[in-house]
Enzyme design. Structure first.
Site, PDB file in Angstrom:
ATOM      1  N   GLU A 157       0.818  -1.205   0.000  1.00  0.00           N
ATOM      2  CA  GLU A 157       0.000   0.000   0.000  1.00  0.00           C
ATOM      3  C   GLU A 157       0.856   1.261   0.000  1.00  0.00           C
ATOM      4  OE1 GLU A 157      -2.710   0.067   3.268  1.00  0.00           O
ATOM      5  OE2 GLU A 157      -3.242  -2.037   2.984  1.00  0.00           O
ATOM      6  N   CYS A 205       5.220  -7.149   7.848  1.00  0.00           N
ATOM      7  CA  CYS A 205       6.192  -6.638   8.818  1.00  0.00           C
ATOM      8  C   CYS A 205       6.345  -7.675   9.910  1.00  0.00           C
ATOM      9  CB  CYS A 205       5.676  -5.328   9.417  1.00  0.00           C
ATOM     10  SG  CYS A 205       6.813  -4.594  10.613  1.00  0.00           S
ATOM     11  N   CYS A 251       3.509  -5.229  16.140  1.00  0.00           N
ATOM     12  CA  CYS A 251       2.862  -4.290  17.068  1.00  0.00           C
ATOM     13  C   CYS A 251       1.365  -4.595  17.115  1.00  0.00           C
ATOM     14  CB  CYS A 251       3.090  -2.849  16.624  1.00  0.00           C
ATOM     15  SG  CYS A 251       4.839  -2.462  16.415  1.00  0.00           S
ATOM     16  N   CYS A 285      -1.920   2.411   6.911  1.00  0.00           N
ATOM     17  CA  CYS A 285      -1.369   1.358   6.078  1.00  0.00           C
ATOM     18  C   CYS A 285      -1.608  -0.030   6.642  1.00  0.00           C
ATOM     19  CB  CYS A 285       0.107   1.598   5.828  1.00  0.00           C
ATOM     20  SG  CYS A 285       0.301   2.536   4.317  1.00  0.00           S
TER      21      CYS A 285
HETATM   22  N1  SAH Z   1       7.368   0.304  10.919  1.00  0.00           N
HETATM   23  C1  SAH Z   1       7.568   1.693  11.049  1.00  0.00           C
HETATM   24  C2  SAH Z   1       6.954   2.507   9.946  1.00  0.00           C
HETATM   25  C3  SAH Z   1       5.605   2.089   9.475  1.00  0.00           C
HETATM   26  S1  SAH Z   1       4.259   2.260  10.607  1.00  0.00           S
HETATM   27  C4  SAH Z   1       7.102   2.178  12.391  1.00  0.00           C
HETATM   28  O1  SAH Z   1       6.456   1.420  13.091  1.00  0.00           O
HETATM   29  O2  SAH Z   1       7.425   3.299  12.724  1.00  0.00           O
HETATM   30  C5  SAH Z   1       3.919   4.002  10.496  1.00  0.00           C
HETATM   31  C6  SAH Z   1       3.274   4.587  11.747  1.00  0.00           C
HETATM   32  O3  SAH Z   1       1.892   4.192  11.842  1.00  0.00           O
HETATM   33  C7  SAH Z   1       3.950   4.146  13.029  1.00  0.00           C
HETATM   34  O4  SAH Z   1       4.130   5.240  13.885  1.00  0.00           O
HETATM   35  C8  SAH Z   1       2.947   3.164  13.563  1.00  0.00           C
HETATM   36  O5  SAH Z   1       3.124   2.957  14.917  1.00  0.00           O
HETATM   37  C9  SAH Z   1       1.638   3.826  13.187  1.00  0.00           C
HETATM   38  N2  SAH Z   1       0.463   2.962  13.244  1.00  0.00           N
HETATM   39  C10 SAH Z   1       0.352   1.667  12.881  1.00  0.00           C
HETATM   40  N3  SAH Z   1      -0.902   1.227  13.086  1.00  0.00           N
HETATM   41  C11 SAH Z   1      -1.606   2.261  13.602  1.00  0.00           C
HETATM   42  C12 SAH Z   1      -2.946   2.420  14.024  1.00  0.00           C
HETATM   43  N4  SAH Z   1      -3.835   1.435  13.967  1.00  0.00           N
HETATM   44  N5  SAH Z   1      -3.310   3.648  14.478  1.00  0.00           N
HETATM   45  C13 SAH Z   1      -2.426   4.666  14.542  1.00  0.00           C
HETATM   46  N6  SAH Z   1      -1.149   4.561  14.151  1.00  0.00           N
HETATM   47  C14 SAH Z   1      -0.734   3.372  13.695  1.00  0.00           C
HETATM   48 FE1  SF4 Z   2       5.579  -3.008  11.687  1.00  0.00          FE
HETATM   49 FE2  SF4 Z   2       3.236  -1.872  12.041  1.00  0.00          FE
HETATM   50 FE3  SF4 Z   2       4.897  -2.124  14.095  1.00  0.00          FE
HETATM   51 FE4  SF4 Z   2       5.477  -0.368  12.123  1.00  0.00          FE
HETATM   52  S1  SF4 Z   2       3.732  -0.287  13.545  1.00  0.00           S
HETATM   53  S2  SF4 Z   2       6.868  -1.836  13.120  1.00  0.00           S
HETATM   54  S3  SF4 Z   2       4.635  -1.489  10.371  1.00  0.00           S
HETATM   55  S4  SF4 Z   2       3.937  -3.829  12.974  1.00  0.00           S
END
Ligand code: SAH
Ligand code: SF4
Length: 336
Positions: free
Chosen positions: A84, A104, A108, A325
């Site tokens: 995406e 990934c 998280c 994303c």
């Molecule tokens: N993996 C990297 C970059 C991609 S995620 C990282 O984690 O930083 C990009 C951002 O979107 C990160 O700050 C992540 O924590 C946040 N994110 C992911 N899922 C989310 C959600 N459901 N609501 C709000 N932020 C989210």
């Molecule tokens: Fe991976 Fe999503 Fe965690 Fe970023 S927030 S490190 S994309 S699992």
């Protein structure tokens, strides 16, 4: 490919090496076929076509927000995998949010991208192709890039660095490194390695929790490195690069939005030139996380400001199109 790699390739193909610069410029102009490189002899175009391919992404789905015009793309890669990207319009120009991996492996708990683990890394060219496809589709120039889509850029370190070098090349897309943000969940070894390159990009740290127990409960990476170790690496990074660091903090109702959390977060920000971005957590179908109400979010910010921390609440773009994303890809996979 870098110009010197193209020089080598042309040598191997028995072709004149001086064409490398020309080909490099073409590859970064958004064309998708060698035959479009009309200033190259036809025979060379044919040879290149026989022996090489241009990394490209195909638009599978395009969703445009009725609220703010944000466009979300689902792209297909050469091997059928899906990623995406999001195109956002700001006053200062267009920003593309790119993916760096298919899936990934950081896991998280609030994020849709990691739900099925890591499928594969993207190449630097596949990262560039996401920007070029959005430019072509809208007939625009992109001025800013954020590496905040699917994937953990520091878990795909070499290709992410390669991407940064290529995208900022003045014979390529020429997007200045100052206009690029790289977001990481806090891979400490990666942050240290990145500091060695001393790039003027903006480093964004997805902190999301101000203490180890809480962070470990939502981000497995926190079991590998403590908040203290992460902050120490950020301080070292800042000493080298002298750049302000962005800290992302997704506010999740009842999880990390207390006054106590704000106080702990403020304490962590002492001694570091930082900016805190508060992101109302985006609900993901697979979990029960919710965002706090508007009033509560503003209170959290006010608390931080009172304690001397720079904080903004991130404007939600594309709220009607699942612009976070990882969500669209899952939804489409379910449907298809
Ligand atoms: N993996 C990297 C970059 C991609 S995620 C990282 O984690 O930083 C990009 C951002 O979107 C990160 O700050 C992540 O924590 C946040 N994110 C992911 N899922 C989310 C959600 N459901 N609501 C709000 N932020 C989210
Ligand atoms: Fe991976 Fe999503 Fe965690 Fe970023 S927030 S490190 S994309 S699992």
């Amino acid at each position: 490919m870098y110009v010197d790699e193209l020089v080598e390739l042309l040598g191997q193909l028995g072709q004149p090496k001086y064409r490398a610069g020309q080909i490099f410029r073409h590859l970064h102009s958004g064309i998708t076929a060698f035959d479009e490189m009309t200033d190259l002899p036809k025979s060379l175009r044919q040879t290149l076509d026989d022996q090489c391919y241009i990394a490209d992404v195909k638009i599978v789905r395009r969703l445009q927000s009725q609220i703010d015009g944000t466009v979300k793309y689902l792209y297909e890669l050469y091997d059928g995998e899906w990623i995406e990207s999001v195109l956002m319009k700001y006053e200062h120009g267009y920003t593309v949010c790119i993916s760096t991996q298919v899936g990934c492996r950081m896991g998280c708990s609030f994020c849709a991208s990691g739900l099925n683990g890591l499928l594969r890394d993207l190449t630097a060219s596949e990262m560039l192709a996401q920007i070029m496809a959005a430019e072509r589709d809208n007939n625009i120039r992109v001025s800013n890039v954020v590496m905040m889509g699917m994937g953990e850029p520091l878990d795909n370190f070499d290709q992410s660095i390669r991407f940064l070098k290529l995208v900022s090349d003045d014979n390529g897309m020429n997007i200045g490194l100052r206009h690029i943000s790289l977001s990481t969940s806090g891979v400490v070894t990666g942050i240290r390695k990145l500091a060695e390159y001393n790039l003027p990009i903006t480093l964004s740290i997805s902190l999301h929790a101000p203490n180890d127990a809480l962070r470990q409960s939502i981000m497995p990476v926190a079991r590998r490195w403590s908040v203290a170790e992460l902050l120490a690496a950020c301080k070292e990074y800042q000493q080298v690069t002298t750049r302000r660091i962005s800290f992302e903090y997704a506010l999740i109702e009842g999880v990390n939005d207390s006054k106590e959390c704000a106080a702990q977060l403020a304490k962590l920000m002492h001694g570091i030139l930082s900016h805190v971005n508060l992101i109302p957590a985006n609900p993901v179908k697979e979990n029960t996380f919710r965002k706090p109400d508007k009033q509560h979010i503003l209170q959290f910010r006010a608390e931080l400001e009172k304690l001397g921390v720079n904080a903004t609440v991130r404007r939600t773009l594309g709220a009607d199109i699942d612009a976070s994303c990882g969500q669209l890809r899952r939804k489409e996979k379910e449907v298809m």
